[in-house]
Design a protein around this motif. Structure first.
Motif, PDB file in Angstrom:
ATOM      1  N   ALA A 121       1.322   1.413  -2.224  1.00  0.00           N
ATOM      2  CA  ALA A 121       0.970  -0.002  -2.268  1.00  0.00           C
ATOM      3  C   ALA A 121       1.139  -0.642  -0.893  1.00  0.00           C
ATOM      4  O   ALA A 121       0.358  -1.496  -0.500  1.00  0.00           O
ATOM      5  N   TYR A 122       2.189  -0.248  -0.180  1.00  0.00           N
ATOM      6  CA  TYR A 122       2.455  -0.870   1.116  1.00  0.00           C
ATOM      7  C   TYR A 122       2.647   0.176   2.207  1.00  0.00           C
ATOM      8  O   TYR A 122       3.770   0.419   2.638  1.00  0.00           O
ATOM      9  N   PRO A 123       1.566   0.861   2.648  1.00  0.00           N
ATOM     10  CA  PRO A 123       1.714   1.854   3.712  1.00  0.00           C
ATOM     11  C   PRO A 123       2.144   1.185   5.015  1.00  0.00           C
ATOM     12  O   PRO A 123       1.803   0.028   5.245  1.00  0.00           O
ATOM     13  N   SER A 124       2.901   1.919   5.843  1.00  0.00           N
ATOM     14  CA  SER A 124       3.384   1.284   7.069  1.00  0.00           C
ATOM     15  C   SER A 124       2.267   1.250   8.110  1.00  0.00           C
ATOM     16  O   SER A 124       1.329   2.051   8.079  1.00  0.00           O
ATOM     17  N   ALA A 125       2.351   0.302   9.022  1.00  0.00           N
ATOM     18  CA  ALA A 125       1.241   0.011   9.926  1.00  0.00           C
ATOM     19  C   ALA A 125       0.904   1.206  10.829  1.00  0.00           C
ATOM     20  O   ALA A 125      -0.239   1.529  11.062  1.00  0.00           O
ATOM     21  N   GLU A 126       1.947   1.902  11.307  1.00  0.00           N
ATOM     22  CA  GLU A 126       1.667   2.968  12.265  1.00  0.00           C
ATOM     23  C   GLU A 126       1.570   4.343  11.604  1.00  0.00           C
ATOM     24  O   GLU A 126       0.578   5.034  11.740  1.00  0.00           O
ATOM     25  N   GLY A 127       2.602   4.720  10.838  1.00  0.00           N
ATOM     26  CA  GLY A 127       2.646   6.072  10.294  1.00  0.00           C
ATOM     27  C   GLY A 127       1.889   6.245   8.997  1.00  0.00           C
ATOM     28  O   GLY A 127       1.785   7.355   8.488  1.00  0.00           O
ATOM     29  N   GLY A 128       1.376   5.151   8.397  1.00  0.00           N
ATOM     30  CA  GLY A 128       0.645   5.261   7.142  1.00  0.00           C
ATOM     31  C   GLY A 128       1.572   5.498   5.964  1.00  0.00           C
ATOM     32  O   GLY A 128       2.743   5.125   5.992  1.00  0.00           O
ATOM     33  N   ILE A 129       0.995   6.145   4.943  1.00  0.00           N
ATOM     34  CA  ILE A 129       1.717   6.302   3.682  1.00  0.00           C
ATOM     35  C   ILE A 129       2.981   7.144   3.837  1.00  0.00           C
ATOM     36  O   ILE A 129       4.032   6.833   3.281  1.00  0.00           O
ATOM     37  N   TRP A 130       2.879   8.242   4.626  1.00  0.00           N
ATOM     38  CA  TRP A 130       4.016   9.160   4.718  1.00  0.00           C
ATOM     39  C   TRP A 130       5.230   8.488   5.335  1.00  0.00           C
ATOM     40  O   TRP A 130       6.339   8.638   4.838  1.00  0.00           O
ATOM     41  N   ALA A 131       4.990   7.732   6.440  1.00  0.00           N
ATOM     42  CA  ALA A 131       6.106   7.072   7.116  1.00  0.00           C
ATOM     43  C   ALA A 131       6.762   6.070   6.177  1.00  0.00           C
ATOM     44  O   ALA A 131       7.987   5.986   6.068  1.00  0.00           O
ATOM     45  N   SER A 132       5.900   5.323   5.467  1.00  0.00           N
ATOM     46  CA  SER A 132       6.416   4.301   4.569  1.00  0.00           C
ATOM     47  C   SER A 132       7.214   4.938   3.435  1.00  0.00           C
ATOM     48  O   SER A 132       8.277   4.457   3.038  1.00  0.00           O
ATOM     49  N   MET A 133       6.708   6.108   2.939  1.00  0.00           N
ATOM     50  CA  MET A 133       7.411   6.799   1.864  1.00  0.00           C
ATOM     51  C   MET A 133       8.785   7.260   2.328  1.00  0.00           C
ATOM     52  O   MET A 133       9.776   7.115   1.619  1.00  0.00           O
ATOM     53  N   ALA A 134       8.822   7.797   3.561  1.00  0.00           N
ATOM     54  CA  ALA A 134      10.106   8.251   4.109  1.00  0.00           C
ATOM     55  C   ALA A 134      11.082   7.094   4.183  1.00  0.00           C
ATOM     56  O   ALA A 134      12.261   7.232   3.865  1.00  0.00           O
ATOM     57  N   GLU A 135      10.563   5.919   4.589  1.00  0.00           N
ATOM     58  CA  GLU A 135      11.442   4.755   4.680  1.00  0.00           C
ATOM     59  C   GLU A 135      12.008   4.370   3.326  1.00  0.00           C
ATOM     60  O   GLU A 135      13.211   4.147   3.181  1.00  0.00           O
ATOM     61  N   PHE A 136      11.113   4.291   2.312  1.00  0.00           N
ATOM     62  CA  PHE A 136      11.587   3.898   0.983  1.00  0.00           C
ATOM     63  C   PHE A 136      12.588   4.926   0.454  1.00  0.00           C
ATOM     64  O   PHE A 136      13.607   4.572  -0.127  1.00  0.00           O
TER      65      PHE A 136
END
Lengths: 251, 301
Positions: free
Chosen positions: A190-205
């Motif tokens: 739902a909220y991919p991160s601006a630079e790394g996309g979905i994977w980076a955002s998933m790692a963050e969550f």
């Protein structure tokens, strides 16, 4: 400060923040209004086949074996009650069980998914955990994906002749972990991160929720094991009755 | 305490670069104080919301109408593209729930604290992103593993929107669950043709929750009086055994319940008596206003 020291400092601050999150930790319900409309509808649609299968299963079970509706209702109430109660935990936070792993082991995935969606609705309306718009997403992670993994691991463990209690522990723990991973995926999609996309955002969550969710999974495993142990001592006849009814259905 | 710190951090990252430093500090401090006062989440009453709903003055209104409008407001709220509409909705519905419904403000605020931790943690991930090179428009940054953790204006506006939508949606959810008892909402599900077996199961589950909670309280008290919760290992063991005993007990009760129903000519159908409630002008005005406001707002913005 040197660069190394600065790095050390910033990491320790982040870790300290992450590990000291007390208060309520339920098994990661996505809160009301958090997902954009398209995702609410999409995740809801993904759950529909499982729910339909569950409803068909329960309807047939009830027709042939009327008492089972009461057993299922009791199981649903039990899942709700244990998910609303505080369990002892290591970090001093108060956390809650999901209980759906137990349901999957006792009643199978279809029945658990229907019980799960009812319990999630109740949790939203009575406890303000989760929500109505995010019901689909939460149902998928907690009442479909988690139970599926728990059930799968439990069946494989049975085939491999693992000791029963260890098998229950493993299945419940992995189911809980999988629920948490799926929720992170849902949030990241739902909220991919601006630079790394979905994977980076998933790692963050995953990283942000890990300190609360990892111990919780282990505790859930231990408690599920103890509950199954208790059940086998005190309610053997009822369990047999339910299994008998289920078996009669698929003859 | 930690939630208050987190709230301060979130507000700092949310408004950094938009407000002068003095205002920024004031906003952060205000958020922290609010959290310190509002926290106090207790587990004594699991079903506090149910009690509030039955006590509410809006309980007398038609359940179908309330549910339908709340769901409509929810949908409008998550569809809105600007953060101001959901915040307006939040304020309006909170006032309705507290003033017209008769819920105490302190109780309402402490209920709002429940989803706050999720909101704060996920807000943190939305705001802070990892970058290899420091973006030129970053307003806040920390060096992290050879890269940067930074907040950029785009992330700020996205988080603002997401947080406000969540806040507005939570107020809709609270409006319905603090004004309508659960069995009435389940009757609404029957009206929209949810399979009857599911509604029956849900109604039974609702009734059994009270039985199980009472049983659990007794079991827990007796276990505690035997020092069952001393130390983490023993309290885990006790909790597991109490849960197991509770489930076994509940299955036995289901058996007894079935026998009682069978002896009263149970045929697989359960119908509960429901009261008919009319749609009054009061609720029509109270809920018509936000619907029109949201529709106009979405159309204009």
């Amino acid at each position: 400060m040197t660069t190394g020291e600065k790095k050390l400092m910033s990491i320790s601050v982040v870790l300290a923040l992450m590990f000291c999150v007390p208060q309520t930790v339920s098994a990661m319900h996505i809160m009301e209004g958090y997902l954009p409309p398209a995702f609410c509808i999409g995740w809801g649609a993904v759950c529909l086949p499982f729910l339909a299968a569950g409803i068909i299963f329960i309807r047939r079970l009830v027709q042939q074996h009327r008492k089972s509706v009461l057993l299922l209702a009791m199981a649903g109430a039990f899942i709700f009650v244990i998910s609303s109660l505080k369990i002892p935990s290591v970090t001093g936070s108060c956390s809650h069980m999901t209980g759906t792993g137990l349901g999957a082991i006792l009643f199978g995935v279809p029945a658990t998914s229907v019980l799960g969606v009812i319990v999630l609705l109740f949790q939203a309306l009575l406890l303000a955990h989760g929500g109505i718009t995010t019901l689909g997403a939460n149902t998928f992670s907690m009442a479909v994906a988690g139970p599926l993994v728990t059930w799968g691991v439990y069946q494989i463990g049975k085939k491999c002749k693992l000791p029963k209690l260890f098998n229950v522990f493993l299945a419940a723990m992995l189911g809980d972990l999988f629920t948490y991973c799926i929720t992170s995926v849902q949030l990241a999609l739902a909220y991919p991160s601006a630079e790394g996309g979905i994977w980076a955002s998933m790692a963050e969550f995953l990283a942000v929720f890990a300190p609360t969710q990892l111990p919780l999974a282990v505790i859930e495993g231990i408690l599920t094991m103890l509950v199954v142990m208790g059940l086998e001592t005190y309610a053997k006849t009822e369990l047999h009755e339910l299994h008998g009814a289920k078996r009669g259905l698929f003859k | 305490m930690i939630a208050a710190l987190l709230a301060g951090l979130i507000f700092l990252s949310l408004f950094a670069g938009h407000l002068p430093p003095v205002w920024l500090a004031a906003v952060c401090l205000f958020a922290m104080v609010l959290f310190l006062l509002g926290s106090g989440h207790h587990h004594d009453g699991v079903l506090t919301m149910d009690v509030y709903a039955r006590r509410s003055k809006l309980c007398k209104e038609n359940a179908v109408f309330k549910t339908a409008v709340s769901v409509l407001l929810l949908i409008l709220c998550i569809c809105s593209g600007s953060p101001f509409l959901p915040i307006g909705l939040f304020v309006f519905l909170s006032v309705v729930t507290v003033a017209a419904g008769g819920i105490k403000l302190r109780e309402y605020l402490s209920l709002l604290g429940l989803p706050a931790v999720f909101l704060l943690l996920s807000g943190l991930t939305l705001l802070w992103d990892f970058y290899q090179q420091l973006p030129s428009d970053a307003v806040l940054m920390i060096p992290f593993f050879g890269g940067w953790l930074a907040v950029v204006p785009a992330a700020q506006s996205l988080s603002m929107l997401v947080l406000s939508r969540a806040l507005g949606a939570v107020s809709c959810l609270y409006f319905i669950s603090l004004s309508t008892p659960l069995p009435e909402i389940l009757q609404v599900l029957r009206c929209v043709h949810v399979p009857s077996v599911v509604v029956m199961l849900a109604l039974l589950i609702y009734r059994y929750i009270f039985i199980l909670l009472a049983t659990f309280r007794n079991m827990k008290d007796s276990a505690a009086s035997r020092l069952g919760y001393q130390g983490i290992k023993r309290s885990l063991h006790t909790t597991g055994m109490v849960y197991g005993g509770l489930l076994a007990n509940s299955f036995k009760r289901a058996g007894a319940c079935f026998d009682a129903m069978e002896s009263r000519c149970y045929t697989g159908q359960m119908i509960f008596l429901t009261q008919k409630k009319k749609v009054t002008y009061k609720i029509l005005c109270l809920l018509g206003f936000p619907v029109i406001g949201m529709l106009v707002g979405i159309w204009l913005l």
